[in-house]
Design a protein around this motif. Structure first.
Motif, PDB file in Angstrom:
ATOM      1  N   UNK A  65      32.244  -6.087   0.389  1.00 18.61           N
ATOM      2  CA  UNK A  65      33.028  -6.434  -0.799  1.00 18.61           C
ATOM      3  C   UNK A  65      32.840  -7.895  -1.150  1.00 18.61           C
ATOM      4  N   UNK A  66      32.708  -8.738  -0.130  1.00 22.36           N
ATOM      5  CA  UNK A  66      32.485 -10.151  -0.412  1.00 22.36           C
ATOM      6  C   UNK A  66      31.149 -10.398  -1.082  1.00 22.36           C
ATOM      7  N   UNK A  67      30.164  -9.550  -0.759  1.00 18.54           N
ATOM      8  CA  UNK A  67      28.869  -9.720  -1.430  1.00 18.54           C
ATOM      9  C   UNK A  67      28.977  -9.250  -2.876  1.00 18.54           C
ATOM     10  N   UNK A  68      29.782  -8.191  -3.097  1.00 17.85           N
ATOM     11  CA  UNK A  68      29.909  -7.697  -4.459  1.00 17.85           C
ATOM     12  C   UNK A  68      30.547  -8.727  -5.375  1.00 17.85           C
ATOM     13  N   UNK A  69      31.539  -9.429  -4.854  1.00 21.74           N
ATOM     14  CA  UNK A  69      32.188 -10.463  -5.654  1.00 21.74           C
ATOM     15  C   UNK A  69      32.037 -11.782  -4.919  1.00 21.74           C
ATOM     16  N   UNK A  70      30.890 -12.446  -5.102  1.00 22.66           N
ATOM     17  CA  UNK A  70      30.651 -13.642  -4.290  1.00 22.66           C
ATOM     18  C   UNK A  70      31.529 -14.807  -4.690  1.00 22.66           C
ATOM     19  N   UNK A  71      32.641 -14.948  -3.993  1.00 24.89           N
ATOM     20  CA  UNK A  71      33.447 -16.135  -4.160  1.00 24.89           C
ATOM     21  C   UNK A  71      33.013 -17.103  -3.072  1.00 24.89           C
ATOM     22  N   UNK A  72      33.428 -18.313  -3.225  1.00 24.32           N
ATOM     23  CA  UNK A  72      32.981 -19.295  -2.240  1.00 24.32           C
ATOM     24  C   UNK A  72      33.897 -19.272  -1.024  1.00 24.32           C
ATOM     25  N   UNK A  73      34.084 -18.105  -0.458  1.00 27.67           N
ATOM     26  CA  UNK A  73      34.962 -18.017   0.696  1.00 27.67           C
ATOM     27  C   UNK A  73      34.143 -18.028   1.970  1.00 27.67           C
ATOM     28  N   UNK A  74      34.788 -18.304   3.058  1.00 27.33           N
ATOM     29  CA  UNK A  74      34.040 -18.456   4.303  1.00 27.33           C
ATOM     30  C   UNK A  74      34.188 -17.248   5.212  1.00 27.33           C
ATOM     31  N   UNK A  75      34.689 -16.140   4.676  1.00 24.17           N
ATOM     32  CA  UNK A  75      34.883 -14.976   5.535  1.00 24.17           C
ATOM     33  C   UNK A  75      33.569 -14.454   6.058  1.00 24.17           C
ATOM     34  N   UNK A  76      32.539 -14.466   5.194  1.00 29.59           N
ATOM     35  CA  UNK A  76      31.225 -14.005   5.638  1.00 29.59           C
ATOM     36  C   UNK A  76      30.689 -14.911   6.736  1.00 29.59           C
ATOM     37  N   UNK A  77      30.966 -16.187   6.604  1.00 35.72           N
ATOM     38  CA  UNK A  77      30.348 -17.115   7.533  1.00 35.72           C
ATOM     39  C   UNK A  77      31.072 -17.165   8.862  1.00 35.72           C
ATOM     40  N   UNK A 188      21.912 -15.057  -6.181  1.00 36.19           N
ATOM     41  CA  UNK A 188      23.114 -15.821  -6.502  1.00 36.19           C
ATOM     42  C   UNK A 188      24.142 -15.724  -5.383  1.00 36.19           C
ATOM     43  N   UNK A 189      24.319 -14.502  -4.838  1.00 31.61           N
ATOM     44  CA  UNK A 189      25.331 -14.329  -3.794  1.00 31.61           C
ATOM     45  C   UNK A 189      24.960 -15.129  -2.547  1.00 31.61           C
ATOM     46  N   UNK A 190      23.695 -15.072  -2.153  1.00 33.86           N
ATOM     47  CA  UNK A 190      23.355 -15.775  -0.912  1.00 33.86           C
ATOM     48  C   UNK A 190      23.362 -17.283  -1.091  1.00 33.86           C
ATOM     49  N   UNK A 191      22.949 -17.780  -2.257  1.00 33.02           N
ATOM     50  CA  UNK A 191      23.008 -19.236  -2.416  1.00 33.02           C
ATOM     51  C   UNK A 191      24.437 -19.717  -2.529  1.00 33.02           C
ATOM     52  N   UNK A 192      25.338 -18.848  -3.034  1.00 28.20           N
ATOM     53  CA  UNK A 192      26.739 -19.257  -3.074  1.00 28.20           C
ATOM     54  C   UNK A 192      27.263 -19.527  -1.675  1.00 28.20           C
ATOM     55  N   UNK A 193      26.736 -18.803  -0.683  1.00 29.14           N
ATOM     56  CA  UNK A 193      27.214 -19.033   0.666  1.00 29.14           C
ATOM     57  C   UNK A 193      26.406 -20.092   1.397  1.00 29.14           C
ATOM     58  N   UNK A 194      25.098 -20.146   1.120  1.00 31.23           N
ATOM     59  CA  UNK A 194      24.229 -21.005   1.940  1.00 31.23           C
ATOM     60  C   UNK A 194      24.107 -22.421   1.430  1.00 31.23           C
ATOM     61  N   UNK A 195      24.206 -22.593   0.103  1.00 30.36           N
ATOM     62  CA  UNK A 195      23.849 -23.901  -0.435  1.00 30.36           C
ATOM     63  C   UNK A 195      24.849 -24.979  -0.057  1.00 30.36           C
ATOM     64  N   UNK A 196      26.060 -24.570   0.329  1.00 30.77           N
ATOM     65  CA  UNK A 196      27.044 -25.594   0.624  1.00 30.77           C
ATOM     66  C   UNK A 196      26.745 -26.331   1.903  1.00 30.77           C
ATOM     67  N   UNK A 197      25.942 -25.706   2.777  1.00 31.23           N
ATOM     68  CA  UNK A 197      25.759 -26.312   4.086  1.00 31.23           C
ATOM     69  C   UNK A 197      24.591 -27.272   4.106  1.00 31.23           C
ATOM     70  N   UNK A 198      24.030 -27.595   2.953  1.00 38.55           N
ATOM     71  CA  UNK A 198      22.873 -28.473   2.906  1.00 38.55           C
ATOM     72  C   UNK A 198      23.226 -29.818   2.299  1.00 38.55           C
ATOM     73  N   UNK A 199      22.529 -30.859   2.713  1.00 38.71           N
ATOM     74  CA  UNK A 199      22.687 -32.125   1.986  1.00 38.71           C
ATOM     75  C   UNK A 199      22.204 -31.954   0.553  1.00 38.71           C
TER      76      UNK A 199
END
Lengths: 226, 305
Positions: A65-77, A188-199
């Motif tokens: 469900x988190x992938x379906x509605x990619x919010x910037x939440x950390x549940x996946x991580x 879009x969904x994966x960059x919403x989760x991954x891009x925050x962890x980069x400089x």
């Protein structure tokens, strides 16, 4: 004054206590090991099997469900698991079979090729983001990349259903639109989760391999021919 | 600036003085990266001494030819030092590989002793997939008019492309670097390139083939050969401009032979890719078995009608 007197009282009597040597001292020093241990609430050994399975299934479903509605939440991580990616990878690889691959080696990707591309691709992208100085952990990144294959798996199901009807140009256009939409969604969904962890000055360097990864999978989905 | 001996002598003297003045005082041990000590008078001298040490270390690492990777090869930080680039730096290097200018040595101007492995690796991966996908698309476009043609994804081409391109991008730089280092050892020359810089320049020089392979989808042979020529000129000139200053001090024969070998290998890669992955209507040997069996089916169908 009174407090100090009271405080000293429990110890006051001790000075008078003496144990004579002919009275045997005996007792039991063992600590009872039972349900009163501190990690009682995490002990899952006694629960019914259905509860165990449902807990994992619920976690996997929650991530879908988190992938379906990619919010910037950390549940996946936070609570990563690799059941979802495994399920999606096997489903995708199985659906990509049964095409032209059966006849000769000119056909689509073999089961092993899909597996290798998905898992080694995810590992290489994770290594790449860690080498560039990312703060995400190895398995968290694998988890995110694997779960975000879900839109493409859904597109594969749609394509196979649509191909049962016919394989003309209109059907191809429909497939193209569906695959492109799901490719955009995955990226879009994966960059919403991954891009925050980069400089910030290296974000594009991390996003590009993810784009390439989902592009290759989308290509495999689109070129499936019965 | 005072000479190093003076400074050290002073440091010990002051510390000894301070200790003798107050034997019970707590002492701070000075390490390389420490802040100046609590005694204000010794602060400046000690700082100068330390910084001189650090400068000396840095100078020696630069002479070793590039950034010194930290840690042994079994640590993660060792490999992290090869990915120490920003987006703008990578884009800059890609731009430099596409537009070579006669005065600019790619390694000296763009790499500037910070070679990275990000560019070569991801350019090779992208090239593998772009060649395989474009080859598949071009076969499809060529055979569209053919009713006997059944579209095949031809996924095994990805494997072949990957093997060829990665072998080229890694084995040829190894060979070239080994050869150049051996020649330098024999001729006592200085200023060679490190292995990483050679791999880096080869990786970035392959970038021009990515848009070329996409443009190869257009099924006109003369256009494809023109594109090959342009790509080879650009890519080959990047390599020649980089390696000519190193080999020109050698004997004339060796220098010319090295440069010619570089260009010939690069040509072989381009032409080989074009001939294998992008076949014109006249030469489609891989499609022959399927078309012949399908042809038999269609003739049978026609005959029964």
């Amino acid at each position: 004054m009174a407090a100090s007197e009271e405080a000293s009282r429990p110890f006051a009597g001790l000075s008078d206590v003496s144990i004579s040597e002919d009275i045997p001292v005996e007792g039991d020093i063992s600590v009872p090991v039972g349900p009163s241990r501190r990690d009682d609430e995490f002990s899952t050994l006694d629960e019914p099997v259905k509860d165990t399975i449902m807990r994992d299934l619920r976690a996997v479903g929650n991530k879908f469900i988190h992938v379906l509605y990619p919010k910037r939440s950390s549940a996946l991580l936070r609570d990563w698991d690799l059941w979802g990616p495994l399920l999606l990878c096997v489903t995708l690889a199985l659906l990509l079979q049964g095409g032209a691959a059966d006849h000769e080696d000119q056909g689509g990707p073999q089961f092993a090729e899909v597996f290798v591309i998905v898992w080694f691709g995810s590992i290489i992208i994770t290594l790449n983001s860690k080498l560039l100085g990312g703060t995400i952990s190895f398995f968290q990144s694998l988890c995110v990349l694997g779960y975000c294959i879900m839109p493409l798996t859904v597109a594969m199901v749609v394509c196979r259903i649509v191909l049962l009807v016919s394989s003309g140009v209109i059907i191809f256009a429909v497939r193209l639109v569906v695959v492109m939409a799901s490719f955009g969604w995955s990226t879009f969904a994966s960059t919403a989760f991954l891009a925050d962890s980069q400089p910030p000055n290296r974000k594009a360097l991390v996003v590009y391999p993810v784009f390439l990864f989902y592009f290759v999978i989308a290509w495999m989905v689109l070129t499936y021919s019965p | 600036m005072a000479s190093p001996n003076n400074l050290q002598f002073q440091e010990f003297e002051e510390a000894a003085e301070l200790l003798s003045a107050d034997p019970g005082a707590s002492t701070l041990s000075m390490s390389g990266s420490n802040t100046p000590s609590t005694t204000a008078s010794a602060g400046e001298d000690v700082k100068l001494d330390l910084s001189e040490d650090e400068e000396g270390q840095q100078e020696s690492s630069e002479l070793l030819g590039g950034q010194k990777p930290s840690g042994g090869f079994w640590t993660f930080e060792y490999y992290q030092s090869f990915f120490n680039v920003d987006t703008m730096q990578v884009l800059d290097r890609v731009k430099g590989s596409v537009m070579p200018q006669p005065g600019r040595n790619f390694i000296k101007y763009y790499l500037r002793s910070n070679p990275d492995l990000y560019g070569p690796f991801w350019i090779c991966v992208t090239l593998v997939f772009s060649v395989a996908i474009s080859g598949n698309l071009s076969t499809f476009l060529v055979e569209r008019g053919n009713p006997a043609f059944h579209y095949r994804p031809q996924f095994h081409r990805v494997t072949i492309a990957a093997v060829v391109i990665f072998m080229y991008a890694w084995l040829v730089p190894i060979g070239l670097w080994g050869f150049l280092t051996w020649r330098q050892g024999a001729e006592r020359q200085i200023g060679g390139y490190s292995f990483l810089e050679t791999v880096c320049v080869y990786g970035y020089s392959l970038f021009i083939y990515i848009p070329t392979s996409v443009l190869w989808i257009i099924p006109y042979d003369w256009l494809r050969w023109t594109l090959i020529l342009i790509a080879m000129v650009i890519s080959g000139s990047v390599l020649v401009l980089t390696f000519w200053p190193v080999v020109r001090d050698d004997t004339k024969v060796t220098a010319v032979a090295t440069v010619v070998t570089i260009v010939v290998l690069h040509t072989l890669l381009a032409v080989g890719c074009k001939l294998y992955f992008f076949q014109t209507a006249a030469s489609t040997p891989t499609a022959l078995p399927t078309s012949s069996t399908l042809h038999n089916h269609t003739t049978l169908a026609v005959k029964t009608n």
